[in-house]
Design a protein around this motif. Sequence first.
Motif, short mmCIF file in Angstrom:
data_model
loop_
_atom_site.label_atom_id
_atom_site.label_comp_id
_atom_site.label_asym_id
_atom_site.label_seq_id
_atom_site.Cartn_x
_atom_site.Cartn_y
_atom_site.Cartn_z
N ALA A 1 0.82 -1.22 0.00
CA ALA A 1 0.00 0.00 0.00
C ALA A 1 0.85 1.27 0.00
CB ALA A 1 -0.93 -0.01 1.21
N GLY A 2 2.19 1.10 -0.06
CA GLY A 2 3.06 2.26 -0.14
C GLY A 2 3.67 2.72 1.16
N HIS A 3 3.58 1.90 2.22
CA HIS A 3 4.12 2.27 3.52
C HIS A 3 5.31 1.39 3.88
CE1 HIS A 3 0.60 4.77 4.21
NE2 HIS A 3 -0.18 3.74 3.91
N VAL A 4 6.43 2.00 4.23
CA VAL A 4 7.60 1.28 4.73
C VAL A 4 7.64 1.46 6.24
CG1 VAL A 4 10.11 1.06 4.62
CG2 VAL A 4 8.81 1.64 2.57
N VAL A 5 7.82 0.38 6.98
CA VAL A 5 7.64 0.41 8.43
C VAL A 5 8.93 0.61 9.21
CG1 VAL A 5 5.57 -1.01 8.26
CG2 VAL A 5 7.79 -2.10 8.64
N ARG A 6 10.06 0.65 8.51
CA ARG A 6 11.35 0.90 9.17
C ARG A 6 12.07 2.02 8.44
NH1 ARG A 6 13.01 -3.57 12.42
NH2 ARG A 6 11.65 -5.39 12.12
N GLY A 7 12.94 2.71 9.16
CA GLY A 7 13.72 3.77 8.54
C GLY A 7 13.09 5.14 8.70
N PHE A 8 13.94 6.17 8.56
CA PHE A 8 13.51 7.55 8.81
C PHE A 8 14.09 8.47 7.74
CE2 PHE A 8 13.46 5.10 12.62
CZ PHE A 8 12.32 5.49 13.27
N GLN A 9 13.70 9.74 7.81
CA GLN A 9 14.11 10.68 6.78
C GLN A 9 15.61 10.94 6.80
OE1 GLN A 9 12.30 11.29 9.47
NE2 GLN A 9 12.34 13.44 10.14
N THR A 10 16.28 10.62 7.89
CA THR A 10 17.73 10.83 7.98
C THR A 10 18.51 9.53 7.87
OG1 THR A 10 17.64 10.69 10.40
CG2 THR A 10 17.43 12.88 9.41
N THR A 11 17.85 8.40 7.59
CA THR A 11 18.52 7.11 7.50
C THR A 11 18.07 6.38 6.23
OG1 THR A 11 16.80 5.99 8.79
CG2 THR A 11 18.66 6.91 10.00
N THR A 12 18.58 5.18 6.06
CA THR A 12 18.21 4.36 4.91
C THR A 12 16.77 3.88 5.05
OG1 THR A 12 20.49 3.63 4.67
CG2 THR A 12 18.80 2.34 3.54
N LEU A 13 15.96 4.11 4.05
CA LEU A 13 14.57 3.71 4.09
C LEU A 13 14.46 2.18 4.18
CD1 LEU A 13 11.67 4.83 3.95
CD2 LEU A 13 11.75 4.45 1.48
N GLY A 14 13.66 1.71 5.12
CA GLY A 14 13.44 0.28 5.27
C GLY A 14 14.41 -0.42 6.19
N VAL A 15 15.39 0.30 6.72
CA VAL A 15 16.42 -0.30 7.57
C VAL A 15 16.41 0.38 8.93
CG1 VAL A 15 18.89 -0.76 7.85
CG2 VAL A 15 17.84 -0.86 5.58
N GLY A 16 16.59 -0.41 9.99
CA GLY A 16 16.70 0.16 11.32
C GLY A 16 15.46 -0.06 12.16
N HIS A 17 15.21 0.88 13.06
CA HIS A 17 14.10 0.74 13.99
C HIS A 17 12.75 0.97 13.31
CE1 HIS A 17 17.39 1.50 16.97
NE2 HIS A 17 16.75 0.52 17.57
N LEU A 18 11.71 0.51 13.97
CA LEU A 18 10.36 0.77 13.50
C LEU A 18 10.10 2.27 13.51
CD1 LEU A 18 8.43 -1.98 15.51
CD2 LEU A 18 8.99 -2.03 13.07
N ASN A 19 9.51 2.77 12.44
CA ASN A 19 9.12 4.17 12.40
C ASN A 19 7.69 4.30 12.92
OD1 ASN A 19 7.49 3.34 10.22
ND2 ASN A 19 9.07 3.90 8.73
N ALA A 20 7.12 5.50 12.79
CA ALA A 20 5.78 5.74 13.32
C ALA A 20 4.75 4.79 12.73
CB ALA A 20 5.38 7.20 13.07
N LYS A 21 4.84 4.52 11.42
CA LYS A 21 3.90 3.58 10.80
C LYS A 21 4.10 2.18 11.35
CE LYS A 21 0.58 2.54 7.99
NZ LYS A 21 -0.76 3.11 8.20
N GLY A 22 5.34 1.78 11.54
CA GLY A 22 5.59 0.46 12.12
C GLY A 22 4.99 0.32 13.50
N HIS A 23 5.13 1.35 14.32
CA HIS A 23 4.55 1.30 15.67
C HIS A 23 3.03 1.26 15.61
CE1 HIS A 23 7.72 1.78 18.79
NE2 HIS A 23 8.45 2.06 17.71
N GLU A 24 2.46 2.01 14.69
CA GLU A 24 1.00 1.97 14.55
C GLU A 24 0.52 0.56 14.23
OE1 GLU A 24 -2.59 3.53 11.62
OE2 GLU A 24 -0.62 4.50 11.50
N LEU A 25 1.17 -0.09 13.28
CA LEU A 25 0.76 -1.44 12.89
C LEU A 25 0.90 -2.42 14.06
CD1 LEU A 25 2.29 -1.76 9.31
CD2 LEU A 25 -0.07 -1.22 9.94
N VAL A 26 2.01 -2.31 14.79
CA VAL A 26 2.20 -3.21 15.93
C VAL A 26 1.17 -2.92 17.02
CG1 VAL A 26 3.79 -3.88 17.77
CG2 VAL A 26 4.65 -3.55 15.46
N GLY A 27 0.91 -1.64 17.29
CA GLY A 27 -0.09 -1.30 18.29
C GLY A 27 -1.47 -1.83 17.94
#
Length: 350
Positions: free
Chosen positions: A303-329
Amino acid sequence: MTSPLYRGVATFCGVVTALIVLELGLRPLATPDLPPFARPALDAFDAPVVTTRQLEEGIAEANFSAAGARLTGNPTLSGAPLIVVLGDSHVVAREIGDGETMGSWIERLARRERYFLNVRQYGWRGASPPQYLMVAGDVRDRWRPVQVVVILDGDDLGADPLNRRFPRMRIGQDDAVEIVHSPDVNPDTAINGGRFTVAMLARMRWRRVLERAPKNLRAFLNTPVEPRGPAPTPEMLAAVPRAGVKALAKAYGPGLLIVYTADVRVKGGERVDDGEERLLSACAQYHVRCVSMRETMLAARRAGHVVRGFQTTTLGVGHLNAKGHELVGRAIWSAVRPEMPRSMVQMADG
């Protein structure tokens, strides 16, 4: 012409002034200290609040209780039943705001449906199941939670619980787990990142450079390597998910929920890995509720959402971003909602 001594003093004063200005300019974006070490036994809703800021992954401000609980940004409901969420740096969640954490989503979703509920979330950087086993008594005695949610990832299902950071675990007969403590590390000591933001950021950047440097250069620079215990055998590795689930079920009882945060990046991640298969099998064997986020994360990516990575890091890599936390919650609330007593709704109505 000024003397060499004068020029040297002027240059030194200019450098010091520039560093001071840089330090003051960075303080609103990054704090030199890491969050307080999580100590559930000492925690309270009215504990002092500790604010940290970081720009390693995204730019965010995160608030913690003085005993290390990651705050949700929602008001506390007096006398409400409580869910405890345990995990590693994904639960510390310094990369996002309070209201974006998985615990905040659980509270909001529950309260929208008029369930009278609080969430307390504790994370430890680099932690694995032995840490969650070690605090089980403190969590139960302090909060009497109606549900305990343990967040796991791939590292928790391999060698890390056996030979990485303390506490570690030793697996015995019939998958019995023994917690191994470090004689040199006091888990009740808060982790401190240093006094100066500039120094902290310089250390962080140097560490990232070394991580990408050739092995020969790292060896020449004598780069410190994280100490590990003896390498486990394949049989020991295969037993980690099973032993961990069994021990967690014994420690937390029927109110336990395990959530597996699969490593779904911009590409790949469709195949279930061996550790996840063993985890799901162990959950079935020991009758523990277990949720894998893999399919949910893959659907979000389509659907166009990547759940890891941030605007200052590699997209898709690293910690869960806000969308990732929403999905887990959302996944946690869907899983625990059928277990919530209807009396909680009646309390809210009252």
